[in-house]
Scaffold this active site. Structure first.
Site, PDB file in Angstrom:
ATOM      1  N   ASP A   1     -16.265 -16.405 -14.164  1.00  0.00           N
ATOM      2  CA  ASP A   1     -15.414 -17.378 -13.470  1.00  0.00           C
ATOM      3  C   ASP A   1     -14.763 -18.367 -14.433  1.00  0.00           C
ATOM      4  OD1 ASP A   1     -14.285 -19.296 -11.887  1.00  0.00           O
ATOM      5  OD2 ASP A   1     -16.124 -19.871 -10.832  1.00  0.00           O
TER       6      ASP A   1
ATOM      7  N   SER B   1       0.847  -1.189   0.000  1.00  0.00           N
ATOM      8  CA  SER B   1       0.000   0.000   0.000  1.00  0.00           C
ATOM      9  C   SER B   1       0.888   1.247   0.000  1.00  0.00           C
ATOM     10  CB  SER B   1      -0.954  -0.042   1.198  1.00  0.00           C
ATOM     11  OG  SER B   1      -1.966   0.914   1.049  1.00  0.00           O
TER      12      SER B   1
ATOM     13  N   ASP C   1      -8.555  -5.970  -5.039  1.00  0.00           N
ATOM     14  CA  ASP C   1      -8.250  -4.779  -4.229  1.00  0.00           C
ATOM     15  C   ASP C   1      -9.296  -3.696  -4.500  1.00  0.00           C
ATOM     16  OD1 ASP C   1      -7.118  -2.467  -3.071  1.00  0.00           O
ATOM     17  OD2 ASP C   1      -5.087  -3.161  -3.481  1.00  0.00           O
TER      18      ASP C   1
ATOM     19  N   ASP D   1     -13.779 -22.033 -10.243  1.00  0.00           N
ATOM     20  CA  ASP D   1     -13.371 -22.152  -8.841  1.00  0.00           C
ATOM     21  C   ASP D   1     -13.909 -21.002  -8.001  1.00  0.00           C
ATOM     22  OD1 ASP D   1     -11.933 -20.142  -9.990  1.00  0.00           O
ATOM     23  OD2 ASP D   1      -9.978 -20.773  -9.234  1.00  0.00           O
TER      24      ASP D   1
ATOM     25  N   ASP E   1     -11.479 -18.104 -17.283  1.00  0.00           N
ATOM     26  CA  ASP E   1     -10.043 -18.314 -17.068  1.00  0.00           C
ATOM     27  C   ASP E   1      -9.685 -19.801 -17.133  1.00  0.00           C
ATOM     28  OD1 ASP E   1     -10.779 -19.415 -14.563  1.00  0.00           O
ATOM     29  OD2 ASP E   1     -10.668 -17.442 -13.612  1.00  0.00           O
TER      30      ASP E   1
ATOM     31  N   HIS F   1      -6.926  -5.962  -0.691  1.00  0.00           N
ATOM     32  CA  HIS F   1      -5.842  -4.996  -0.516  1.00  0.00           C
ATOM     33  C   HIS F   1      -4.766  -5.543   0.428  1.00  0.00           C
ATOM     34  CE1 HIS F   1      -3.840  -1.203  -0.546  1.00  0.00           C
ATOM     35  NE2 HIS F   1      -3.992  -1.019   0.745  1.00  0.00           N
TER      36      HIS F   1
HETATM   37 CA   LIG Z   1     -12.027 -19.075 -12.257  1.00  0.00          CA
END
Ligand SMILES: [Ca+2]
Length: 457
Positions: A258, A190, A402, A265, A261, A441
């Site tokens: 989801d 940060s 984040d 999961d 990719d 974050h």
């Molecule tokens: Ca995924």
């Protein structure tokens, strides 16, 4: 250079090792523009953080800190006050293990506006064998009001305290052990990640290895982003998205992206490839907990969207990512904007504690903020050649979910670094970026988020 002075330089390494000092004798150790205020041997497990630095009993970090402090080895604790300018009042602490030193130094960074010594990060470093140091960056307390009427204190916060601490800590370490650390690291997230990059950019010889997490590398534009979100979601009550609806939006984003990719999961591992429109959740009529009103849809769209200058379309900040919705309270939960952003415009840009964020003008006030900062707090220079040319290694990381700092700002910076260093292959020898799926974050979140960057360095 004359032959005589050359020979002096060449002989220096032979006299670099001095006799070690006792811890208590360091109370009289002379440092330029600084005074040692405490030098004390602390027996194993007996350190307690001073009054005002202890997390309250209800704070979830209190237990972890107390447990870590109990595990500390015997160490020499040195505190000092640094005054590089007449208005400076920089507190630092330097901790040196008495019997278990790994011969390395790890400086630790701060969060937010800093304003306190990072005792838990120091404890973590020393538990791994490092001599360590931390600074309050020159003011006490976590807000930005210290900067009002104190331009030198703002510079102390921006970069000077970190560099001064490093120089002084190395001198104290050398005096105590009779030897300099064989490697030096900066570890921070940060604000601490921004401090990390500022060191790499401006004082490239301070550290051999640097870990920069979720860096607030563009403090100005992070503040702009926060005010852009506040105006989208808080200025008109109709736009306010009740936090109870965050899971609804989150589930819809996950359902949309989801699997894109390659792995179902529950985590969106490649958010930039995700095209999710919260408009799919718009109520057919009225309002209900299972849908968004049209003004709420508009607010959600703006949280994901980049903030663009309305006249030139220049991108001032990328948006937040699909998958981050459960953390939107930080930026859109209200009633005030993300506090670091409000303070920045009040105390640094407008010098007016009564400045009202509702009057923020995205085009003109953003331009003003950039002129005011003039690369003081910001750490945006992609030129790391001086750091990498002495074999310096930099690891950057940022969680995709984040909601304090837009993750894509870090990706964009890294791509500029790659251009400067001659492409991805050359860059990978010195600088790497890890984007962490499902991490919030600096930690937490639905994805994996525990790792040790110092070991990796
Ligand atoms: Ca995924």
């Amino acid at each position: 250079m004359t032959a005589t002075s050359l020979s002096v330089v060449l002989f220096l390494p032979l006299v670099a090792n001095a006799a070690p000092s006792s811890c208590e004798a360091l109370a009289k150790f002379a440092l330029p523009d600084a005074a040692v205020t405490l030098a004390q041997s602390v027996p194993a497990g007996e350190f307690t953080a001073p009054e005002g630095f202890r997390p309250g009993p209800g704070d979830p970090t209190a237990k972890a800190l107390a447990a870590a402090l109990k595990e500390l080895p015997p160490f020499c604790r040195v505190a000092a006050t640094l005054k590089p300018t007449p208005d400076s009042d920089i507190k630092v602490e330097i901790w040196m293990p008495e019997t278990s030193w790994n011969r390395k130094y790890e400086a630790v960074g701060n969060g937010g506006w800093a304003g306190s010594i990072s005792y838990s990060a120091m404890a973590a470093a020393m538990l791994n064998g490092y001599a360590t140091s931390s600074t309050d960056t020159g003011h006490a307390g976590g807000g930005g009001s210290f900067a009002l009427g104190h331009p030198e204190k703002l510079i102390d916060f921006a970069w000077r305290s970190e560099h001064e601490m490093t120089v002084k800590a190395k001198a104290v370490i050398k005096a105590f052990y009779g030897d300099v650390p064989k490697l030096s690291y900066w570890v921070g997230c940060s604000s601490g990640g921004k401090q990390a990059l500022k060191e790499a950019q401006t004082f490239p010889d301070d550290f051999d290895g640097i870990a920069a997490g979720a860096p607030v590398l563009n403090w100005t534009h992070r503040s702009i982003e926060a005010l852009w979100v506040a105006q989208a979601a808080l200025k008109d009550p109709a736009n306010y998205i009740p936090p109870e609806k965050y899971p609804l939006i989150h589930q819809a984003a996950i359902a949309a992206c989801d699997e894109k990719d390659g792995l179902k999961d529950g985590i969106i591992s490649d958010p930039p490839s995700c095209r999710f429109d919260p408009g799919t959740l718009e109520c057919k009529e009225g309002d209900s907990p299972q849908c968004l009103t049209h003004p709420q849809v508009e607010a959600a769209r703006k949280i994901y969207a980049p903030a663009l200058n309305t006249r030139t379309s220049e991108q001032l900040s990328p948006g937040f990512e699909p998958g981050s919705e459960l953390g939107w309270r930080a930026i859109a939960g209200g009633p005030e904007p993300f506090s670091a952003a409000g303070d920045y415009f009040k105390y640094v840009v407008f010098h007016d504690p009564n400045w009202n964020w509702r009057t923020f003008n995205l085009d003109t006030d953003s331009a003003l903020a950039d002129r005011v900062d003039d690369n003081t707090v910001n750490a945006t220079s992609p030129d790391l050649k001086r750091f990498t040319s002495h074999q310096g290694k930099l690891i950057m990381y940022h969680g995709w979910t984040d909601t304090n700092i837009t993750p894509r700002a870090t990706v964009n910076y890294f791509e500029k670094v790659e251009e400067q260093l001659g492409g991805p292959a050359k860059t990978a020898q010195s600088v790497r970026l890890f984007m962490v799926p499902g991490m919030n974050h600096c930690g937490g979140g639905e994805g994996p988020n525990v790792f040790n960057m110092t070991n990796a360095l």
